[in-house]
Motif scaffolding. Structure first.
Motif, PDB file in Angstrom:
ATOM      1  N   LEU A 331       0.974  -1.254   0.042  1.00 16.34           N
ATOM      2  CA  LEU A 331       0.017  -0.004  -0.165  1.00 16.34           C
ATOM      3  C   LEU A 331       0.791   1.042   0.035  1.00 16.34           C
ATOM      4  O   LEU A 331       0.563   2.076  -0.665  1.00 16.34           O
ATOM      5  N   PHE A 332       1.991   1.046   0.837  1.00 14.28           N
ATOM      6  CA  PHE A 332       2.910   2.405   0.688  1.00 14.28           C
ATOM      7  C   PHE A 332       3.314   2.629  -0.592  1.00 14.28           C
ATOM      8  O   PHE A 332       3.574   3.870  -1.135  1.00 14.28           O
ATOM      9  N   SER A 333       3.582   1.392  -1.369  1.00 15.53           N
ATOM     10  CA  SER A 333       4.126   1.556  -2.886  1.00 15.53           C
ATOM     11  C   SER A 333       3.249   1.935  -3.795  1.00 15.53           C
ATOM     12  O   SER A 333       3.369   3.004  -4.537  1.00 15.53           O
ATOM     13  N   GLU A 334       1.754   1.480  -3.570  1.00 15.93           N
ATOM     14  CA  GLU A 334       0.750   1.871  -4.696  1.00 15.93           C
ATOM     15  C   GLU A 334       0.376   3.428  -4.468  1.00 15.93           C
ATOM     16  O   GLU A 334       0.083   3.987  -5.411  1.00 15.93           O
ATOM     17  N   SER A 335       0.297   3.831  -3.187  1.00 18.62           N
ATOM     18  CA  SER A 335      -0.068   5.247  -2.882  1.00 18.62           C
ATOM     19  C   SER A 335       0.787   6.305  -3.307  1.00 18.62           C
ATOM     20  O   SER A 335       0.419   7.446  -3.331  1.00 18.62           O
ATOM     21  N   GLY A 336       1.926   5.795  -3.412  1.00 18.01           N
ATOM     22  CA  GLY A 336       3.185   6.899  -3.792  1.00 18.01           C
ATOM     23  C   GLY A 336       3.743   7.713  -2.487  1.00 18.01           C
ATOM     24  O   GLY A 336       4.542   8.650  -2.795  1.00 18.01           O
ATOM     25  N   VAL A 337       3.275   7.236  -1.441  1.00 16.47           N
ATOM     26  CA  VAL A 337       3.738   7.764  -0.212  1.00 16.47           C
ATOM     27  C   VAL A 337       5.327   8.368  -0.033  1.00 16.47           C
ATOM     28  O   VAL A 337       5.779   9.045  -0.027  1.00 16.47           O
ATOM     29  N   LEU A 338       5.967   6.974  -0.323  1.00 17.00           N
ATOM     30  CA  LEU A 338       7.280   6.808  -0.141  1.00 17.00           C
ATOM     31  C   LEU A 338       8.059   7.653  -1.330  1.00 17.00           C
ATOM     32  O   LEU A 338       9.078   8.452  -0.886  1.00 17.00           O
ATOM     33  N   ASN A 339       7.500   7.587  -2.458  1.00 15.57           N
ATOM     34  CA  ASN A 339       8.479   8.471  -3.616  1.00 15.57           C
ATOM     35  C   ASN A 339       8.060   9.756  -3.326  1.00 15.57           C
ATOM     36  O   ASN A 339       9.060  10.440  -3.593  1.00 15.57           O
ATOM     37  N   VAL A 340       6.953  10.308  -3.064  1.00 21.01           N
ATOM     38  CA  VAL A 340       6.735  11.795  -2.814  1.00 21.01           C
ATOM     39  C   VAL A 340       7.824  12.116  -1.591  1.00 21.01           C
ATOM     40  O   VAL A 340       8.365  13.282  -1.748  1.00 21.01           O
ATOM     41  N   LEU A 341       7.734  11.596  -0.608  1.00 22.23           N
ATOM     42  CA  LEU A 341       8.614  12.120   0.497  1.00 22.23           C
ATOM     43  C   LEU A 341      10.161  12.197   0.284  1.00 22.23           C
ATOM     44  O   LEU A 341      10.920  13.213   0.669  1.00 22.23           O
ATOM     45  N   VAL A 342      10.528  11.191  -0.222  1.00 14.32           N
ATOM     46  CA  VAL A 342      11.928  10.959  -0.742  1.00 14.32           C
ATOM     47  C   VAL A 342      12.528  12.195  -1.952  1.00 14.32           C
ATOM     48  O   VAL A 342      13.416  12.886  -1.716  1.00 14.32           O
ATOM     49  N   ASN A 343      11.457  12.433  -2.755  1.00  9.21           N
ATOM     50  CA  ASN A 343      11.692  13.317  -3.952  1.00  9.21           C
ATOM     51  C   ASN A 343      11.667  14.789  -3.207  1.00  9.21           C
ATOM     52  O   ASN A 343      12.239  15.681  -3.546  1.00  9.21           O
ATOM     53  N   SER A 363      16.543   6.311   3.904  1.00 13.48           N
ATOM     54  CA  SER A 363      16.872   4.726   3.826  1.00 13.48           C
ATOM     55  C   SER A 363      16.209   4.297   5.303  1.00 13.48           C
ATOM     56  O   SER A 363      15.793   3.199   5.334  1.00 13.48           O
ATOM     57  N   LEU A 364      16.756   5.179   6.496  1.00 16.14           N
ATOM     58  CA  LEU A 364      16.271   4.783   7.725  1.00 16.14           C
ATOM     59  C   LEU A 364      14.720   4.656   7.951  1.00 16.14           C
ATOM     60  O   LEU A 364      14.144   3.813   8.419  1.00 16.14           O
ATOM     61  N   ILE A 365      14.148   5.769   7.410  1.00 14.30           N
ATOM     62  CA  ILE A 365      12.599   5.734   7.606  1.00 14.30           C
ATOM     63  C   ILE A 365      11.999   4.660   6.710  1.00 14.30           C
ATOM     64  O   ILE A 365      10.926   4.244   7.159  1.00 14.30           O
ATOM     65  N   ILE A 366      12.469   4.253   5.601  1.00 19.24           N
ATOM     66  CA  ILE A 366      11.900   3.336   4.646  1.00 19.24           C
ATOM     67  C   ILE A 366      11.978   1.943   5.377  1.00 19.24           C
ATOM     68  O   ILE A 366      11.082   1.239   5.470  1.00 19.24           O
ATOM     69  N   CYS A 367      13.277   1.817   5.921  1.00 21.18           N
ATOM     70  CA  CYS A 367      13.712   0.447   6.447  1.00 21.18           C
ATOM     71  C   CYS A 367      12.744  -0.043   7.676  1.00 21.18           C
ATOM     72  O   CYS A 367      12.415  -0.977   7.940  1.00 21.18           O
ATOM     73  N   LEU A 368      12.575   1.177   8.313  1.00 22.48           N
ATOM     74  CA  LEU A 368      11.555   0.685   9.632  1.00 22.48           C
ATOM     75  C   LEU A 368      10.457   0.195   9.527  1.00 22.48           C
ATOM     76  O   LEU A 368       9.843  -0.443  10.131  1.00 22.48           O
ATOM     77  N   ILE A 369       9.880   0.526   8.360  1.00 17.76           N
ATOM     78  CA  ILE A 369       8.571  -0.156   7.791  1.00 17.76           C
ATOM     79  C   ILE A 369       8.625  -1.012   6.541  1.00 17.76           C
ATOM     80  O   ILE A 369       7.890  -2.097   6.255  1.00 17.76           O
ATOM     81  N   GLY A 370       9.400  -0.726   5.728  1.00 21.54           N
ATOM     82  CA  GLY A 370       9.336  -1.420   4.380  1.00 21.54           C
ATOM     83  C   GLY A 370      10.536  -2.601   4.254  1.00 21.54           C
ATOM     84  O   GLY A 370      10.264  -3.285   3.319  1.00 21.54           O
ATOM     85  N   GLY A 371      11.446  -2.544   5.226  1.00 22.32           N
ATOM     86  CA  GLY A 371      12.328  -3.452   5.288  1.00 22.32           C
ATOM     87  C   GLY A 371      13.671  -3.170   4.350  1.00 22.32           C
ATOM     88  O   GLY A 371      13.749  -2.167   3.753  1.00 22.32           O
TER      89      GLY A 371
END
Length: 473
Positions: A331-343, A363-371
């Motif tokens: 769901l994080f990937s589909e919603s585009g949440v991660l891409n928006v924050l990183v960009n 990388s730290l933030i994404i790792c905490l939930i996305g692996g």
């Protein structure tokens, strides 16, 4: 997964992306802090993310598809986790792990035991390219020995995991090493050479700390306990060097990059054969062990505690957590949440040090939930052009992603994999062993310091060599 335009979908603004990312994480962390089971906390976070996606205007078919894609991506990892549980059980039944425990207690020097707990898994993980394989084989043996030597199992587990993640990070066979190099478009061995800037000092510090801890802990050794455990093992198992062959087969297949399914399948199959031939256990009896875990009543409590473990069922709760988190990741990937924050983050940084801090924190933030995988791949895509513009060698980018994305994954308390380490290494909790898992803590810190000081911060055209304390001019 291909995304279709939908006029009813709301735009993913930075504010919405922040809410969509931190909302589920906050629910997860708060529930765990109040004592909820991780599975339930993760499920609650998943429902929060589903509601958020509905708010954005996603229809149920797209939400369902995203969750299914997230599950698909971790399906193989889930199956490997189950196979490891099966293999541990059958290696107990076959006498493989009891043999390693028995001989190990005879030859390993107690005062240097903790450094050995770091070095041996590191060596095996470099050879095999897998931290999990190293932890679930030699790690099980070493933690079992720690119990007999009077050394806290949590200390041994921390050293084992640290060593295993040294290999996960530095091995040219490791999937995370290959992913970081390929995502950043850096030659593999250039990437590995760059990583020595953080791995060498981290490893030296670890060995010093483990040596000091081991020398202090070794004063608690009770030879009577060691003898009781050794005698209990030899009384209940046929002990022989030939029983090490199943472990050797799995390690050889792993080094040759045979798929884990096949390597672990060979480990399970050879364990059944060894159990039937050398321990006199029946085929159906072994099938029951594979499902429910190995179990005997030896008459020695320390032996029963040590060998009664493993099995398909022992991993089911962990796989359940992994599946829920896989859905959340989808769901994080589909919603585009991660891409928006990183960009958005990448546009706010304008010096080499701050750029690499952006990589570090993303990388730290994404790792905490996305692996591990998204924590490496997503920032690589977002920052590699930025690094080119700032004249930063992409090997610095790939190194930072491994320092954080690969290593921090070993110490995330709510991770199913991290909890799995505790189950496999002796039924200890994450709160017990994480404080002793030093290398995954040190590498991100050393990497952050190096990047701000310019140590190993190569220019785009520089030749990457390991020169300790070399600084960017």
């Amino acid at each position: 997964m291909e995304k279709k335009e939908n006029k009813n979908q709301k735009e993913i603004t930075v504010g919405r992306a922040l809410f969509g990312f931190f909302g589920p994480i906050l629910v997860l962390v708060v529930l765990i802090a109040f004592g909820a089971e991780v599975t339930i906390a993760a499920l609650a976070a998943l429902f929060v993310m589903i509601v958020f996606c509905m708010y954005l205007g996603f229809d149920w078919n797209k939400i369902d598809g995203a969750m299914s894609e997230g599950v698909r991506q971790i399906a193989t990892a889930s199956m490997i986790m189950l196979l490891v549980g099966c293999m541990v059980a059958v290696w107990m039944s076959s006498g493989t792990i009891p043999t390693l425990l028995y001989y190990g207690m005879k030859i390993i020097t107690p005062r240097l035991f903790l450094p050995i707990c770091f070095i041996l898994p590191a060596f095996m993980a470099v050879c095999a390219g897998t931290s999990w394989g190293s932890i679930s084989t030699i790690g099980v043996v070493l933690c079992g020995m720690a119990e007999g030597l009077g050394i806290p199992v949590a200390m041994a587990a921390g050293a084992v995991i640290s060593g295993a993640f040294f290999g996960d990070k530095m091995s040219p066979l490791s999937d995370t090493t290959l992913l970081a190099a390929s995502s950043c478009e850096v030659p593999l061995f250039t990437h590995i050479k760059s990583m020595w800037y953080t791995t060498v000092p981290g490893t030296i510090i670890c060995l010093v700390i483990y040596t000091i801890l081991g020398m202090n802990a070794s004063g608690q050794i009770d030879s009577a306990v060691v003898n009781e455990l050794s005698n209990g093992l030899s009384s209940n198992f046929n002990i022989s060097w030939i029983h090490i062959i199943p472990v050797a087969l799995v390690l050889i297949l792993s080094v040759k990059q045979v798929p884990a399914f096949i390597a672990f399948g060979v480990g399970i199959g050879s364990g059944i054969i060894w159990s039937m031939i050398f321990q006199g256990r029946g085929f159906i009896e072994n099938l029951d062990y594979i499902m429910n875990g190995f179990s005997i009543e030896s008459g020695v409590d320390s032996v029963d505690t040590l060998v009664n473990r493993g099995g398909f069922s022992s991993m089911l709760s962990l796989v359940g957590i992994l599946l829920v988190l896989g859905m959340l990741s989808g769901l994080f990937s589909e919603s585009g949440v991660l891409n928006v924050l990183v960009n958005h983050l990448s546009k706010k940084l304008n010096t080499p040090g701050t750029i690499m801090f952006g990589v570090w924190i993303s990388s730290l933030i994404i790792c905490l939930i996305g692996g591990q995988y998204p924590a490496i791949a997503i920032p690589a895509v977002a920052f590699k052009d930025v690094c080119d513009d700032m004249d930063i060698h992409r090997a610095v980018l790939s190194r930072t992603l491994e320092d954080v994305g690969t290593m921090v994954a070993a110490i995330i308390p709510w991770s199913a994999w991290v909890m799995g380490y505790g189950v496999v290494l002796g039924g200890i909790t994450v709160q017990q062993f994480i404080p002793f898992t030093f290398l995954p803590m040190l590498c991100p810190i050393i990497g952050l310091i190096n990047n701000f000081l310019g140590i190993g911060m190569y220019h785009s055209k520089d030749e990457v060599k390991y020169r300790p304390l070399w600084r960017r001019k």
